[in-house]
Design an enzyme around this catalytic site. Sequence first.
Site, PDB file in Angstrom:
ATOM      1  N   LYS A   1      62.078  -1.670  77.942  1.00 40.62           N
ATOM      2  CA  LYS A   1      63.367  -2.057  77.352  1.00 40.62           C
ATOM      3  C   LYS A   1      64.447  -1.272  78.094  1.00 40.62           C
ATOM      4  O   LYS A   1      64.462  -0.027  78.029  1.00 40.62           O
ATOM      5  CB  LYS A   1      63.416  -1.668  75.873  1.00 40.62           C
ATOM      6  CG  LYS A   1      62.469  -2.410  74.947  1.00 40.62           C
ATOM      7  CD  LYS A   1      62.413  -1.709  73.580  1.00 40.62           C
ATOM      8  CE  LYS A   1      61.739  -2.563  72.511  1.00 40.62           C
ATOM      9  NZ  LYS A   1      61.435  -1.748  71.293  1.00 40.62           N
TER      10      LYS A   1
ATOM     11  N   GLU B   1      64.074 -11.029  64.161  1.00 43.20           N
ATOM     12  CA  GLU B   1      63.635 -11.562  65.461  1.00 43.20           C
ATOM     13  C   GLU B   1      63.183 -13.013  65.355  1.00 43.20           C
ATOM     14  O   GLU B   1      62.479 -13.523  66.233  1.00 43.20           O
ATOM     15  CB  GLU B   1      62.527 -10.680  66.038  1.00 43.20           C
ATOM     16  CG  GLU B   1      63.062  -9.295  66.429  1.00 43.20           C
ATOM     17  CD  GLU B   1      62.039  -8.425  67.142  1.00 43.20           C
ATOM     18  OE1 GLU B   1      60.837  -8.757  67.105  1.00 43.20           O
ATOM     19  OE2 GLU B   1      62.454  -7.418  67.737  1.00 43.20           O
TER      20      GLU B   1
HETATM   21  P1  PGA Z   1      63.764  -2.630  67.902  1.00 40.58           P
HETATM   22  O1  PGA Z   1      62.214  -2.943  67.715  1.00 40.58           O
HETATM   23  O2  PGA Z   1      64.352  -3.511  68.908  1.00 40.58           O
HETATM   24  O3  PGA Z   1      64.292  -2.830  66.508  1.00 40.58           O
HETATM   25  O4  PGA Z   1      63.806  -1.170  68.298  1.00 40.58           O
HETATM   26  C1  PGA Z   1      61.474  -3.759  68.512  1.00 40.58           C
HETATM   27  C2  PGA Z   1      60.131  -3.177  68.737  1.00 40.58           C
HETATM   28  O5  PGA Z   1      59.716  -2.208  68.062  1.00 40.58           O
HETATM   29  O6  PGA Z   1      59.429  -3.634  69.619  1.00 40.58           O
HETATM   30 ZN    ZN Z   2      57.713  -2.156  69.355  1.00 38.21          ZN
END
Ligand code: PGA
Ligand code: ZN
Length: 404
Positions: free
Chosen positions: A329, A200
């Site tokens: 998400k 990230e």
């Molecule tokens: P992921 O993790 O996109 O790899 O699932 C991001 C998070 O845990 O916030």
């Molecule tokens: Zn998370």
Amino acid sequence: MSEIRSVGVDLIYDSRGHATIEAEVRLGSGAHGRAGAPSGASTGMHEVQAFPRGGVPEALTTVRKQLVPKLVGLEAGDRAGIDGMIHTVDGTPNLARVGGNSATAISVASAMALAAERGQPLWKVLARPGVDGRSFPAIVGNCLNGGKHAIGGPDIQEYIAFATDRDPARSIEAALRVHTLLGEALHRRFPTAALGRGDEGGWVAAVGNVDALEMLSEACARARDELRTEVHPGLDFAASEFYDGGHYHYKDRTLDPPGQVAFVAELVDKYGVRYLEDPIEQESFGGFAAVTKAVGDRTLVIGDDVYVTNAERLQRGIAQHSTNAVLIKVNQVGTLTETLRTVDLARQDGQATITSHRSGEVPEGWLAHVALGTGARGLKCGVLGGERVAKLNELLRLARLHGP
Ligand code: PGA
Ligand code: ZN
């Protein structure tokens, strides 16, 4: 209002170089929208399945043969009808045939096509009641990566700059400054070691869990002084990743569930943490409630893997007072319809929402519109890497149009 004339789906790559899906939706009027779907690495157990067993190729075949013919002719403004059709054709509880990423790409591209037809920005067609697009989210910027997003880093997955100035130009600058200052501090600490970046865009260094937080907190304090703005330390523990069913296993300590609550509370108070995500494993609504009771008056306590953007799971969290904030998400739950249902439930309960990227992202900016339209308290999208900066830049553009 015009109807869907065509839906194209294709393979594209995400920021980790993994295959994912993009969709292009074209309306009778000629208006169109195109969106790609991201992918997680530390996925929640209760998320929908991103792809069918045969991966992207199987998803493309199923969507093209079975779903697209059913979508053509639907009204672009009928989001419930479009998203409902995705579920009807899929026929499984977790989108195992069509894949959550196909659902996300098609749902978002449809909303974009509608926005284009109306001559509106995307955030406006997603806007929740009372949201006027003038209140901008804080930046949740990942500065140091650990856990599943970094090899050789701390167990805690994310060390975050939580920049709360309501002017995105200032909050983005603050989060970037913390990233830079932290990099300089790491280099001073390990002058001969190479410094890398994780999935990230945060730094990766062989630094301990608490050491890293101490360095982050110093970088935030310096950025606050230099820039005269509000930026505070944040953590995403992604605690399910190191919980074995009985204990939380760190490289330097092993904690039982009450020990984990105490450890987390101690870090919040010692280092001024204001953003605390998934401090407890994904099945323990009660453990989350213990953390919220202990420190929820001085930090956001955010549920990610525990809720997976699912309204039924959030309902359980609300009943048990598990959190005061919810991570959002889209591809954890599939479509925009379900995402907005969860957002609305959170808002009714007075919980803050944080609109979030995934660790494997696409270099697109639509997430900034989801954050603005849903009145999110924060936009979690990292600070470095083209796929992260795309979202920050889109937020800057929106702020120039409507902002403070
Ligand atoms: P992921 O993790 O996109 O790899 O699932 C991001 C998070 O845990 O916030
Ligand atoms: Zn998370």
